[in-house]
Design a protein around this motif. Structure first.
Motif, PDB file in Angstrom:
ATOM      1  N   HIS A 181       0.832  -1.212   0.000  1.00  0.00           N
ATOM      2  CA  HIS A 181       0.000   0.000   0.000  1.00  0.00           C
ATOM      3  C   HIS A 181       0.865   1.260   0.000  1.00  0.00           C
ATOM      4  N   GLN A 182       2.162   1.084   0.336  1.00  0.00           N
ATOM      5  CA  GLN A 182       3.092   2.229   0.301  1.00  0.00           C
ATOM      6  C   GLN A 182       3.134   2.862  -1.087  1.00  0.00           C
TER       7      GLN A 182
ATOM      8  N   ASN B 201      10.095  -3.684   4.680  1.00  0.00           N
ATOM      9  CA  ASN B 201       9.733  -4.821   5.525  1.00  0.00           C
ATOM     10  C   ASN B 201       8.213  -4.885   5.586  1.00  0.00           C
ATOM     11  N   LEU B 202       7.674  -6.103   5.498  1.00  0.00           N
ATOM     12  CA  LEU B 202       6.218  -6.243   5.488  1.00  0.00           C
ATOM     13  C   LEU B 202       5.696  -6.355   6.913  1.00  0.00           C
ATOM     14  N   SER B 203       4.538  -5.769   7.156  1.00  0.00           N
ATOM     15  CA  SER B 203       3.902  -5.888   8.472  1.00  0.00           C
ATOM     16  C   SER B 203       3.259  -7.279   8.567  1.00  0.00           C
ATOM     17  N   ALA B 204       2.876  -7.644   9.817  1.00  0.00           N
ATOM     18  CA  ALA B 204       2.196  -8.940  10.006  1.00  0.00           C
ATOM     19  C   ALA B 204       0.907  -8.962   9.178  1.00  0.00           C
ATOM     20  N   GLY B 205       0.232  -7.818   9.104  1.00  0.00           N
ATOM     21  CA  GLY B 205      -1.015  -7.735   8.337  1.00  0.00           C
ATOM     22  C   GLY B 205      -0.762  -7.979   6.851  1.00  0.00           C
ATOM     23  N   GLN B 206       0.334  -7.418   6.332  1.00  0.00           N
ATOM     24  CA  GLN B 206       0.643  -7.618   4.909  1.00  0.00           C
ATOM     25  C   GLN B 206       0.999  -9.080   4.646  1.00  0.00           C
TER      26      GLN B 206
ATOM     27  N   GLN C  32      -1.893 -11.260   4.283  1.00  0.00           N
ATOM     28  CA  GLN C  32      -2.640 -11.118   3.015  1.00  0.00           C
ATOM     29  C   GLN C  32      -2.056 -11.957   1.885  1.00  0.00           C
TER      30      GLN C  32
END
Ligand code: SIN
Length: 301
Positions: free
Chosen positions: A89-90, A194-199, A202
């Protein structure tokens, strides 16, 4: 075999005039140019049906000189189905979550888009339960050299696959993972946060058939890619790796390819159920920016 024409929700009154469209197929294994259509104007049902048919027949459509806004790109894309929002989403265009900015431009020390999108051969969002039907890429800013996009015809790849490979993969499934090359890309580019846990949640791995049937034309296509396919299910690891390498190499033989050399304001619309694509690369010192919308497809079968 069924050929279902998508609905034309924007022309309920049948009052929109046709545009003088000519569809000119490229001299090659895929692709056509659509001449005489302004995507900024409303599309009649008849024109929509012609574009839809041409997309199924040629797999890549090129519309030149489209001076349209992101809203108009979104509206045209939605005629083919719901749009998918990219996990990074960045790199959404501010105010337009449906638009992924594909760009190597860095402003104030921050990348404005995903600069290494398409670095490996892939079919968009094959790592989702419902991979993409098709994608639309609209040129905003182009480099003076480089920046081409290559497309591989995966129906031809299947049709011409040597018998021993056909036998080895027919009826099999493979795993697709967004994260397959993520760490490798992250090491060498500024475009992989770095990806978040939410990403990460998905983009859980999914399993799809190695050979899929196009849901609208019934044609079979190879559906594995260098970027996202990690293994063939039910086959020993080394054999799976060997098979995938042979499938990747066969898929991108020169006679299966179309190379798109971008011109200002080009819109290119491709079928991810029929093709893979690759960004051929842009010299680091030259700016490139395009807007991508991605249409949701069906669960492959
Ligand atoms: C993509 O893979 O969607 C981007 C292709 C390109 O930048 O040419």
């Amino acid at each position: 075999m069924t050929i279902a024409l998508a609905t034309n929700a924007g022309d309920a009154g049948h009052s929109v005039p046709d545009q003088p469209i000519v569809i000119r197929a490229f001299d090659g294994p895929l692709g056509a140019e659509v001449i005489g259509l302004d995507l900024g104007r409303p599309l009649s049902q008849h024109d929509f049906a012609r574009i839809h048919r041409a997309h199924l027949d040629h797999h890549v459509l090129v519309f030149r000189e489209q001076r349209i806004t992101p809203d108009q790109q979104i509206a045209f894309s939605r005629r083919f189905g719901p749009l998918q929002i990219h996990v990074l989403h960045q790199f959404q265009l501010p105010g337009f979550p449906e638009v992924l900015v594909v760009s190597n431009v860095v402003e104030n020390g921050q990348p404005i888009g995903l600069g290494d999108a398409g670095h490996f051969w892939h079919s968009d969002l094959s790592y989702k339960e419902k991979p993409s039907l098709g994608s639309l890429l609209h040129a905003q800013e182009l480099p003076a050299e480089g920046g081409d996009t290559l497309f591989a015809n995966m129906h031809l790849a299947w049709d011409t696959l040597p018998t021993h490979l056909r036998t080895a993969v027919e009826g099999r499934s493979a795993e697709h993972t967004y994260l397959a090359k993520y760490a490798e890309l992250q090491k060498r580019s500024p475009w992989r946060p770095n990806l978040s846990a939410g990403q990460i949640a998905q983009v859980k791995p999914v399993v799809h058939p190695v050979v899929r049937e196009h849901p609208e034309t019934g044609r079979k296509a190879l559906f594995v890619s260098e970027h996202f396919t990690t293994r063939i299910i039910g086959v020993p690891e080394d054999e799976s790796r060997q098979l995938l390498e042979e499938l990747f190499a066969h898929s991108v033989r020169p006679e299966h390819l179309y190379r798109h050399q971008w011109a200002e304001h080009d819109m290119v619309f491709w079928d991810n159920r029929s093709l893979m694509h690759l960004a051929a690369g842009t010299p680091d010192h030259l700016r490139r920016k395009l807007y991508r919308t991605t249409i949701e497809g069906d669960v492959p079968f």
